[in-house]
Design an enzyme around this catalytic site. Structure first.
Site, PDB file in Angstrom:
ATOM      1  N   ARG A  15       0.847  -1.190   0.000  1.00 56.46           N
ATOM      2  CA  ARG A  15       0.000   0.000   0.000  1.00 56.46           C
ATOM      3  C   ARG A  15       0.890   1.251   0.000  1.00 56.46           C
ATOM      4  NH1 ARG A  15      -2.580   0.891   6.075  1.00 56.46           N
ATOM      5  NH2 ARG A  15      -0.656   0.625   7.253  1.00 56.46           N
ATOM      6  N   TYR A 151       9.940  10.189  14.310  1.00 52.24           N
ATOM      7  CA  TYR A 151       9.940   9.923  12.873  1.00 52.24           C
ATOM      8  C   TYR A 151      11.107  10.631  12.191  1.00 52.24           C
ATOM      9  CZ  TYR A 151       8.099   9.391   8.129  1.00 52.24           C
ATOM     10  OH  TYR A 151       7.940   9.076   6.807  1.00 52.24           O
ATOM     11  N   ALA A 153      13.919  11.775  13.485  1.00 53.63           N
ATOM     12  CA  ALA A 153      15.208  11.234  13.915  1.00 53.63           C
ATOM     13  C   ALA A 153      15.509   9.914  13.222  1.00 53.63           C
ATOM     14  CB  ALA A 153      15.228  11.049  15.429  1.00 53.63           C
ATOM     15  N   ILE A 184       3.164  13.908  -0.400  1.00 52.62           N
ATOM     16  CA  ILE A 184       2.652  13.118  -1.513  1.00 52.62           C
ATOM     17  C   ILE A 184       1.168  12.809  -1.260  1.00 52.62           C
ATOM     18  CG2 ILE A 184       3.016  11.038  -2.900  1.00 52.62           C
ATOM     19  CD1 ILE A 184       5.420  12.973  -2.831  1.00 52.62           C
TER      20      ILE A 184
END
Length: 247
Positions: A15, A151, A153, A184
């Site tokens: 996904r 996230y 780091a 995105i």
């Protein structure tokens, strides 16, 4: 058909951006193993590319699971040419609210998963004379934002691991690069755009003035994984439409 005759593994490939990358690889002639904990609706993609797509249940934080992924890929397709370390999670939260479990889950999946995948794939690629590894980073690896400490780091560490891996694996013919997507139209990026107040802030930071398309990330991955990217090594390629940042 820029990847005809190659075999690729894409972690987190069922996904989101992983699926988009897998589909672009298939369009370019590759055989692909989508590795993830859940198949979701990947069968739809497999039906469009008979014989060239496999799903393999994988936990990228477990070394035995990752080893089995590589061994199964070699057994089914005869080798492994490209690895995309895409699997990742986000447990966003400000430092004072972030739990140790959330921190560990993020770092283990996003960073240790890249290490385990690279370590398992490198010997197999070396035996074939070389290969390509593409690690998925993020725009927030280099741009601080509140609530993304774990996230950000982990992704910053992925970028340095990419450069270190490129140095170590180059003598074996293995090229290692990273992709750093911006916002995105998939996953977290889509969530940002769905909030009008938040989107108004971020939209003005993008020279393109829009979210990126998943297939645009997929095309960048094809470049790094295919013959046209043969002289690019140890590089972090940003795919973000010209993302500016203030604070």
């Amino acid at each position: 058909m820029l990847m005809e005759g190659t075999t690729a593994v894409v972690t987190g490939g069922t996904r989101g951006l992983g699926r988009a990358i897998a589909e672009r690889f298939l369009d370019e002639g590759a055989s692909v193993v989508c590795a993830a904990r859940n198949p979701y609706d990947i069968k739809e993609v497999a039906d469009r590319h008979p014989g060239r797509l496999r799903y393999h249940e994988t936990d990228v934080t477990d070394e035995d699971s990752v080893r089995d992924l590589v061994e199964t890929t070699v057994a089914e397709f005869g080798g492994l040419d490209v690895l995309v370390n895409n699997a990742g999670v986000s447990r966003d939260g400000k430092i004072t609210r972030l739990t140790l479990d959330e921190w560990n889950t993020t770092v283990t999946t996003n960073l240790t998963g890249v290490f385990l995948g690279t370590r398992a794939a490198a010997p197999v690629m070396a035996e074939r004379g070389g290969g390509r590894i593409v690690n998925i980073s993020s725009c927030v690896a280099t741009r601080p934002a509140p609530g993304t400490s774990a996230y950000s780091a982990s992704k910053a560490a992925v970028e340095m691991f990419t450069r270190s891996s490129a140095v170590e694996l180059a003598p074996k013919g293995i090229v290692v690069n990273a992709l750093a997507p911006g916002y995105i139209d998939e996953g977290m990026g889509r969530q940002v755009a769905a909030n009008p107040k938040v989107w108004e802030v971020y939209r003005h930071r993008m020279l393109a003035g829009r979210l990126g398309r998943p297939d645009e990330v997929g095309s960048a991955a094809v470049f790094l994984a295919g013959a046209e990217g043969s002289y690019v090594n140890g590089h972090v390629l940003e795919v973000n439409g010209g993302l500016m940042w203030t604070s």
